[in-house]
Write an enzyme that holds these catalytic residues in place. Structure first.
Site, PDB file in Angstrom:
ATOM      1  N   GLU A 176       0.665  -1.220   0.169  1.00  0.00           N
ATOM      2  CA  GLU A 176      -0.087  -0.075  -0.125  1.00  0.00           C
ATOM      3  C   GLU A 176       0.922   1.296  -0.016  1.00  0.00           C
ATOM      4  OE1 GLU A 176      -3.421  -0.368   2.920  1.00  0.00           O
ATOM      5  OE2 GLU A 176      -3.818   1.773   2.301  1.00  0.00           O
ATOM      6  N   TYR A 177       1.914   1.265   0.833  1.00  0.00           N
ATOM      7  CA  TYR A 177       2.934   2.205   0.795  1.00  0.00           C
ATOM      8  C   TYR A 177       3.463   2.617  -0.594  1.00  0.00           C
ATOM      9  CZ  TYR A 177       6.830   5.069   2.351  1.00  0.00           C
ATOM     10  OH  TYR A 177       8.051   5.999   2.458  1.00  0.00           O
ATOM     11  N   ASP A 178       3.823   1.452  -1.268  1.00  0.00           N
ATOM     12  CA  ASP A 178       4.609   1.687  -2.411  1.00  0.00           C
ATOM     13  C   ASP A 178       3.701   2.509  -3.378  1.00  0.00           C
ATOM     14  OD1 ASP A 178       6.714   0.569  -1.343  1.00  0.00           O
ATOM     15  OD2 ASP A 178       6.691  -1.280  -2.273  1.00  0.00           O
ATOM     16  N   GLU A 220      12.171 -32.151  12.503  1.00  0.00           N
ATOM     17  CA  GLU A 220      11.914 -31.372  13.627  1.00  0.00           C
ATOM     18  C   GLU A 220      11.130 -30.301  13.391  1.00  0.00           C
ATOM     19  OE1 GLU A 220      15.575 -29.057  14.193  1.00  0.00           O
ATOM     20  OE2 GLU A 220      16.239 -30.397  12.696  1.00  0.00           O
ATOM     21  N   LYS A 237      10.023 -26.607  12.320  1.00  0.00           N
ATOM     22  CA  LYS A 237      10.062 -25.168  11.805  1.00  0.00           C
ATOM     23  C   LYS A 237       9.646 -24.306  12.388  1.00  0.00           C
ATOM     24  CE  LYS A 237      11.189 -22.756   7.367  1.00  0.00           C
ATOM     25  NZ  LYS A 237      10.829 -21.677   7.933  1.00  0.00           N
ATOM     26  N   ASP A 274       8.686 -20.622  13.892  1.00  0.00           N
ATOM     27  CA  ASP A 274       8.335 -19.367  13.156  1.00  0.00           C
ATOM     28  C   ASP A 274       8.946 -18.046  13.982  1.00  0.00           C
ATOM     29  OD1 ASP A 274       7.612 -17.680  11.149  1.00  0.00           O
ATOM     30  OD2 ASP A 274       5.295 -17.966  11.587  1.00  0.00           O
ATOM     31  N   TYR A 290      19.427 -25.290  16.585  1.00  0.00           N
ATOM     32  CA  TYR A 290      19.308 -26.438  15.663  1.00  0.00           C
ATOM     33  C   TYR A 290      20.612 -26.553  14.754  1.00  0.00           C
ATOM     34  CZ  TYR A 290      16.974 -22.674  13.278  1.00  0.00           C
ATOM     35  OH  TYR A 290      16.782 -21.372  12.593  1.00  0.00           O
ATOM     36  N   LYS A 292       6.361 -27.282   4.416  1.00  0.00           N
ATOM     37  CA  LYS A 292       5.651 -26.369   4.953  1.00  0.00           C
ATOM     38  C   LYS A 292       4.394 -26.946   5.333  1.00  0.00           C
ATOM     39  CE  LYS A 292       8.192 -22.576   4.681  1.00  0.00           C
ATOM     40  NZ  LYS A 292       7.877 -21.317   4.101  1.00  0.00           N
ATOM     41  N   CYS A 317       1.683   0.472 -22.552  1.00  0.00           N
ATOM     42  CA  CYS A 317       2.291   0.681 -21.394  1.00  0.00           C
ATOM     43  C   CYS A 317       1.955   1.965 -20.392  1.00  0.00           C
ATOM     44  CB  CYS A 317       3.892   0.810 -21.709  1.00  0.00           C
ATOM     45  SG  CYS A 317       4.744   1.140 -20.171  1.00  0.00           S
ATOM     46  N   CYS A 320       4.936   4.876 -20.454  1.00  0.00           N
ATOM     47  CA  CYS A 320       5.438   5.352 -21.655  1.00  0.00           C
ATOM     48  C   CYS A 320       4.487   5.182 -22.938  1.00  0.00           C
ATOM     49  CB  CYS A 320       6.946   5.022 -21.850  1.00  0.00           C
ATOM     50  SG  CYS A 320       6.917   3.249 -22.661  1.00  0.00           S
ATOM     51  N   CYS A 373       6.536  -4.477 -22.208  1.00  0.00           N
ATOM     52  CA  CYS A 373       6.148  -2.873 -22.900  1.00  0.00           C
ATOM     53  C   CYS A 373       7.357  -2.946 -24.233  1.00  0.00           C
ATOM     54  CB  CYS A 373       6.534  -1.822 -21.881  1.00  0.00           C
ATOM     55  SG  CYS A 373       7.324  -0.324 -22.490  1.00  0.00           S
ATOM     56  N   CYS A 418      11.385   3.699 -22.050  1.00  0.00           N
ATOM     57  CA  CYS A 418      10.382   3.559 -20.794  1.00  0.00           C
ATOM     58  C   CYS A 418      10.977   3.898 -19.438  1.00  0.00           C
ATOM     59  CB  CYS A 418       9.846   2.334 -20.961  1.00  0.00           C
ATOM     60  SG  CYS A 418       8.712   1.966 -19.575  1.00  0.00           S
TER      61      CYS A 418
HETATM   62  S1  IVH Z   1      17.942 -25.053   9.684  1.00  0.00           S
HETATM   63  C1  IVH Z   1      21.336 -24.658   6.556  1.00  0.00           C
HETATM   64  N1  IVH Z   1      16.206 -25.997  11.386  1.00  0.00           N
HETATM   65  O1  IVH Z   1      13.911 -21.370   8.684  1.00  0.00           O
HETATM   66  C2  IVH Z   1      20.212 -24.888   7.589  1.00  0.00           C
HETATM   67  N2  IVH Z   1      16.014 -23.718  10.157  1.00  0.00           N
HETATM   68  O2  IVH Z   1      13.759 -21.406   5.668  1.00  0.00           O
HETATM   69  C3  IVH Z   1      19.675 -23.762   8.460  1.00  0.00           C
HETATM   70  N3  IVH Z   1      14.227 -22.495  10.922  1.00  0.00           N
HETATM   71  O3  IVH Z   1      16.548 -19.479   8.300  1.00  0.00           O
HETATM   72  C4  IVH Z   1      18.447 -23.718   9.029  1.00  0.00           C
HETATM   73  N4  IVH Z   1      13.288 -23.678  12.407  1.00  0.00           N
HETATM   74  O4  IVH Z   1      15.530 -19.312  10.299  1.00  0.00           O
HETATM   75  C5  IVH Z   1      16.665 -25.110  10.722  1.00  0.00           C
HETATM   76  N5  IVH Z   1      14.463 -26.497  12.903  1.00  0.00           N
HETATM   77  C6  IVH Z   1      15.055 -25.569  12.304  1.00  0.00           C
HETATM   78  C7  IVH Z   1      14.417 -24.203  11.778  1.00  0.00           C
HETATM   79  C8  IVH Z   1      14.782 -23.496  10.803  1.00  0.00           C
HETATM   80  C9  IVH Z   1      13.044 -22.582  11.818  1.00  0.00           C
HETATM   81  C10 IVH Z   1      14.302 -21.181   9.979  1.00  0.00           C
HETATM   82  C11 IVH Z   1      15.657 -20.660  10.235  1.00  0.00           C
HETATM   83  C12 IVH Z   1      16.061 -20.644   8.405  1.00  0.00           C
HETATM   84  C13 IVH Z   1      14.574 -20.609   7.915  1.00  0.00           C
HETATM   85  C14 IVH Z   1      14.721 -21.326   6.508  1.00  0.00           C
END
Ligand code: IVH
Length: 716
Positions: free
Chosen positions: A48-50, A129, A131, A133, A240, A328, A433, A436, A457, A463
Site C-alpha cells: 500500500e505504501y509503495d 523437527e 520449523k 516461526d 538447531y 511447509k 504501457c 511510456c 512494454c 520507458c
Molecule cells: S536449519 C542450513 N532448522 O527456517 C540450514 N531452520 O527457511 C539452516 N528455521 O533461516 C536452517 N526452524 O530461520 C533450521 N528447526 C529448524 C528451523 C529453521 C526454523 C528457520 C531458519 C531458517 C529458515 C529457513
C-alpha cells in the site's frame, strides 16, 4: 469532490486537483514514514505504501511544476537496520528450500540419493523437527564464553544484536558441561510463546499498539536499540544448527544437537530420526496434529540428512543446502474483495498485474495484495493453456478466496462468480504501457511458435519505469548492494534527472560538487551533510565491486546470481566476458563454443548475453560505467587448492562419485567445469568407458587422470 480525489486516475487529474492530491500524499506518506522508522509498527503494508509512492511519482511526472518542496519522492528515511552495526558471518547463513507435498519430499530424498549415487533400496537416515516461526540468530562462543550474537540479515551480513540476545534466558552466557570446541557458533530460532505474546499485547494495549503475531513481536523486541526493553519481552530460543566450529567431534546431526543440550541450550523435544520417507511423513503428520497445542508458532517441519559426512558431500546449491528441506504446512485461506488490478512494470518491461485486496488477516498476517502473474492468469488460463479456477476469470469487485503458504506471495485461488453484480465487467489488460505509452506485446517463441505468457512494454530505451527498475536492480542486495541507495532513492534520483542509468550513480558526487549545481544533495529535503557524505562513501566503496555482483547487477535476461557467478568464475575479468560475448554473436566462433561449453550455461543464457552485448546503447553505458568502476575478479573459492582456476572435464561412467557431486566438488575447490574438451582444458578426469573426449584429450596432450587420481589430487 476533494474527498474522492484519491480515486481519480492520474491521467484525468486537473491541475488544481493535482496540487491537492500531492499535498494529501505528502502528509499521508510523512505520517507513514514516521511510524515506520520511529516506532515498531508500520501503519500500512509495503504494497500500500509503495502504491501511494508510485501515485505521487506519477502525478509529479505529469505536473512537474507542482512538485512540492516537501515531496515524499525526495525524502529518504532511515531504515531501522542502520541502527545496529553490521557483522559478516564466518559461515553464510543460508535458508532452506521448501516442500509443499509428500511428493516434494520423495523428490528431495531421490535427488540426494542420485547426487550421492546410492541405490534405490538404500535408506538415508534423516531427522525431522518443527520449523519454528521466529528469527534465526548466530551466537558465537570463544573458549566457552558468549562473544557476540548476530541476526541472519541477508545470509552473508547480519546485524550485531549481542546486547539483546544476552537478555534471552535460553541463551547461556557461558557454556556448561565439557568438550565444547574453543570456537563455536550455535544457530537457532528466537521466538515468542503464545502466552507471552498475549500478555505483551495486553500490557501495551493502553498505548494503542498491538503486534499482529508472535513473530512480529519477537522481531520488534529484538530490534530494540535499548536492550532493557528487550529484557522485558520474554523471548525464547531453540538451538538447531551451527556455523563456524573449531572442531566437530560428532558424526551426526542428532549427536551434535544432543551436545548443544549438554552445553546449556534448549533443543526441540519433537526432533526425531527417521529411516525413510514414510517415517518422515509420519512425523510431519504427528507434528501437524500437535501444532495448536505446542504453545508457539511453527510453520512446517525441517528435514536434515543425519550423517554429517554426507552433509559435507552434498554441500550447497547456490542458495540452499542440498541436505536439508523445509516441509511447509498447508496454506491458510481467507475470502475478501478484489478492489483493483494494478499493473507493475519490471526492469525487462514485463507488465505484471497485481491484485489490490481489501485487507484481510490470513493466518496472522494482513494481506492487501496478491500476485496475478499475467493476462492469461486473470482470464483463468494457466501457463500450459489449462483452466485455472475452473476457467473463471477475475474482475474488479469480485469476492475472492486468497491463500498464503509460508513466505510465498499470496495467490487468488478461487472466485465467487454468483456474487457478481450487474455492473461486473471482464478486466481489460492494457495494450499500451502505463508508463511510456509504447505498445504492449507478447513475444512469440521462434522455436516453438508459442505466444509468451508475459506481456512486455516495447519501449525498452524510452520507458522510464524500466529505467528505474534497472537502477533498483543494480543497487539491490545481491547486486552492488549500495547502502542507503534503495528503491526510494532510485525513484527520487531518476525523477530529478540525477541518475538516469546505473552509470550515473558513480558520477553523482562529482556532479553534486560542480559549480552551478543549484541543489546539491545535502540541501535536498531529507538529506543533510552527513547523509549525503555517507551515501557518496557507500557508492565509492563499490567502485571495486565483485565481478559476479556487477554482472548480475546489469540485469541481463536469464542471468540470475547463480549464472553470474558461473560467468565470473569462467571469465577472469569483465573485459574478457564482454569481448567473448561480442565475438560469440558468430555461432561458429570459439567464443560461442567456449560459452555454451561451460557446464551450467545453455543456449538461452548465451543468446541473451550475445543480445545484451550486441546492443550499442548498452555498450555506451558500460563504457561510462567501466571508467568509474573496476569489477574485482572472483576470489578463487579455495585459492590454495591444486585445481583452483583450472578447467576440468569429467567423462566416462563415474563410479566413485556421481557427475553432480564431481562438479560440486570441483567448483567448491575453485575449478571451472566444462562439458567438452578443448585447448583450454587443464585436466580430464576419465572414468571407465571414456571415449571420444579421452581421445581428444590425448591428441591435445592434456593431463588425464582417473577417478582415484582425482580424489588423491584433491585429497578428499
Ligand atoms: S536449519 C542450513 N532448522 O527456517 C540450514 N531452520 O527457511 C539452516 N528455521 O533461516 C536452517 N526452524 O530461520 C533450521 N528447526 C529448524 C528451523 C529453521 C526454523 C528457520 C531458519 C531458517 C529458515 C529457513
Amino acid at each position: 469532490m476533494a474527498g474522492d480525489l484519491n480515486e481519480v486516475p492520474v491521467g484525468e487529474l486537473e491541475s488544481e486537483q493535482a496540487v491537492a492530491e500531492l499535498k494529501r500524499l505528502a502528509t499521508t506518506l510523512a505520517k507513514y514514514d514516521k511510524h515506520y522508522h520511529q516506532r515498531d509498527k508500520p501503519l500500512v503494508d509495503d504494497a500500500e505504501y509503495d502504491a501511494l509512492k508510485r501515485r505521487n511519482l506519477e502525478i509529479e511526472a505529469r505536473f512537474p511544476d507542482q512538485v512540492r518542496l516537501d515531496s515524499p519522492s525526495n525524502r529518504v528515511g532511515y531504515t531501522p537496520s542502520e541502527k545496529f552495526t553490521k557483522y559478516t558471518h564466518a559461515v553464510p547463513m543460508l535458508s532452506l528450500d521448501n516442500a509443499f507435498s509428500g511428493e516434494d519430499v520423495v523428490d528431495f530424498v531421490t535427488k540426494i540419493r542420485r547426487f550421492l549415487g546410492l541405490p534405490k533400496e538404500q535408506d538415508i537416515p534423516i531427522t525431522a523437527e518443527p520449523k519454528i516461526d521466529g528469527l534465526s540468530a548466530n551466537i558465537r562462543y570463544e573458549h566457552g564464553k558468549l562473544v557476540n550474537g548476530v541476526t541472519r540479515g541477508d545470509g552473508q551480513v547480519g546485524e550485531n544484536i549481542t546486547q539483546n540476545l544476552l537478555t534471552v534466558a535460553d541463551i547461556p552466557h557461558e557454556l556448561t558441561g565439557t568438550g565444547w570446541p574453543d570456537i563455536m557458533e550455535v544457530r537457532g530460532e528466537v521466538y515468542m510463546a503464545h502466552a507471552d505474546f498475549a500478555a505483551l499485547n495486553a500490557r501495551i494495549a493502553d498505548s494503542g499498539r498491538q503486534f499482529a503475531n508472535p513473530r512480529n513481536a519477537a522481531a520488534g523486541s529484538l530490534r530494540q536499540l535499548d536492550a532493557r526493553i528487550t529484557a522485558e519481552r520474554p523471548l525464547k530460543f531453540f538451538a538447531y544448527a551451527w556455523g563456524e566450529m573449531s572442531d566437530i567431534s560428532s558424526e551426526t546431526q542428532m549427536e551434535m544437537v544432543g551436545k548443544f543440550e549438554q552445553w546449556g541450550f534448549k533443543i526441540n523435544p519433537l526432533m526425531k530420526l527417521c529411516a525413510n520417507v514414510d517415517a518422515l511423513l509420519e512425523v510431519y503428520g504427528a507434528i501437524d496434529d500437535q501444532r495448536s497445542s505446542l504453545g508457539y508458532d511453527i510453520d512446517g517441519v525441517v528435514y536434515k540428512v543425519n550423517d554429517l559426512a554426507l552433509q559435507t558431500r552434498l554441500g550447497f546449491a547456490s542458495r540452499f543446502p542440498r541436505w536439508a528441506m523445509a516441509h511447509k504446512f498447508a496454506a491458510e485461506q481467507a475470502t475478501t474483495t478484489l478492489l483493483d488490478i494494478e499493473i507493475q512494470l519490471g526492469r525487462t518491461g514485463a507488465l505484471t498485474p497485481v491484485a489490490k485486496l481489501k485487507p484481510v488477516n490470513v493466518g496472522g498476517v494482513m494481506v492487501s495484495s496478491a500476485t496475478l502473474h499475467n493476462a492469461d492468469y486473470i482470464r483463468g488460463i494457466g501457463s500450459s493453456g489449462e483452466a485455472i479456477r475452473e476457467g473463471r476469470d477475475l474482475r474488479v469487485g469480485d469476492k475472492v478466496t486468497i491463500q498464503r503458504a509460508g513466505d510465498v506471495i499470496p495467490q487468488i485461488v478461487d472466485v465467487d462468480v454468483s456474487a457478481r453484480g450487474p455492473d461486473s465487467v471482464a478486466f481489460e489488460f492494457p495494450t499500451k504501457c502505463p508508463a511510456c505509452d509504447s505498445h504492449v506485446v507478447r513475444e512469440v517463441n521462434e522455436k516453438t511458435g508459442k505466444v509468451d505468457v508475459v506481456s512486455r512494454c516495447a519501449g525498452g530505451l524510452i520507458c522510464p519505469a524500466q529505467a528505474v527498475e534497472k537502477i533498483k536492480h543494480f543497487v539491490s542486495r545481491n547486486a552492488l548492494d549500495i547502502e542507503g541507495f534503495g528503491d526510494k532513492q532510485a525513484e527520487a534520483f531518476y525523477l530529478d534527472g540525477l541518475v538516469k542509468n546505473p552509470a550515473d550513480i558513480f558520477t553523482l558526487e562529482e556532479r553534486d560538487s560542480e559549480k552551478g549545481n543549484l541543489k546539491p544533495l545535502m540541501a535536498r529535503d531529507g538529506w543533510g551533510v552527513t547523509s549525503a557524505k555517507k551515501l557518496f562513501a557507500a557508492i565509492n566503496e563499490r567502485r571495486d565491486a565483485d565481478l559476479n555482483r556487477f554482472i548480475f547487477g546489469l540485469g541481463i535476461r536469464h542471468v540470475g546470481d547463480g549464472t553470474a557467478k558461473l560467468l565470473a568464475r569462467n571469465y577472469d575479468s569483465f573485459e574478457k566476458l564482454s569481448a567473448a560475448a561480442i565475438e560469440a554473436a558468430d555461432e561458429t566462433s570459439t567464443a560461442w563454443l567456449d560459452l555454451v561449453n561451460i557446464d551450467g550455461i545453455g543456449e538461452t543464457v548465451a543468446h541473451s548475453l550475445v543480445d545484451f552485448f550486441g546492443e550499442s546503447h548498452n555498450l555506451e553505458v558500460l563504457e561510462k560505467m567501466l571508467a568509474q568502476v573496476s569489477p574485482t575478479p572472483m576470489e578463487e573459492v579455495a585459492s590454495g587448492s591444486p585445481v583452483s582456476g583450472k578447467t576440468v572435464v569429467f567423462t566416462g561412467s563415474l563410479e566413485l562419485f556421481t557427475r553432480d557431486e564431481a562438479k560440486a566438488m570441483a567448483e567448491r575447490l575453485g575449478a571451472k567445469v566444462a562439458g567438452s574438451v578443448s585447448k583450454k582444458t587443464d585436466l580430464l578426469v576419465a572414468g571407465p568407458g571414456a571415449g571420444s573426449k579421452l581421445k581428444k584429450a590425448q591428441a591435445l596432450e592434456i593431463e588425464i587422470t582417473d577417478e582415484q587420481g582425482w580424489l588423491d589430487l584433491i585429497k578428499q
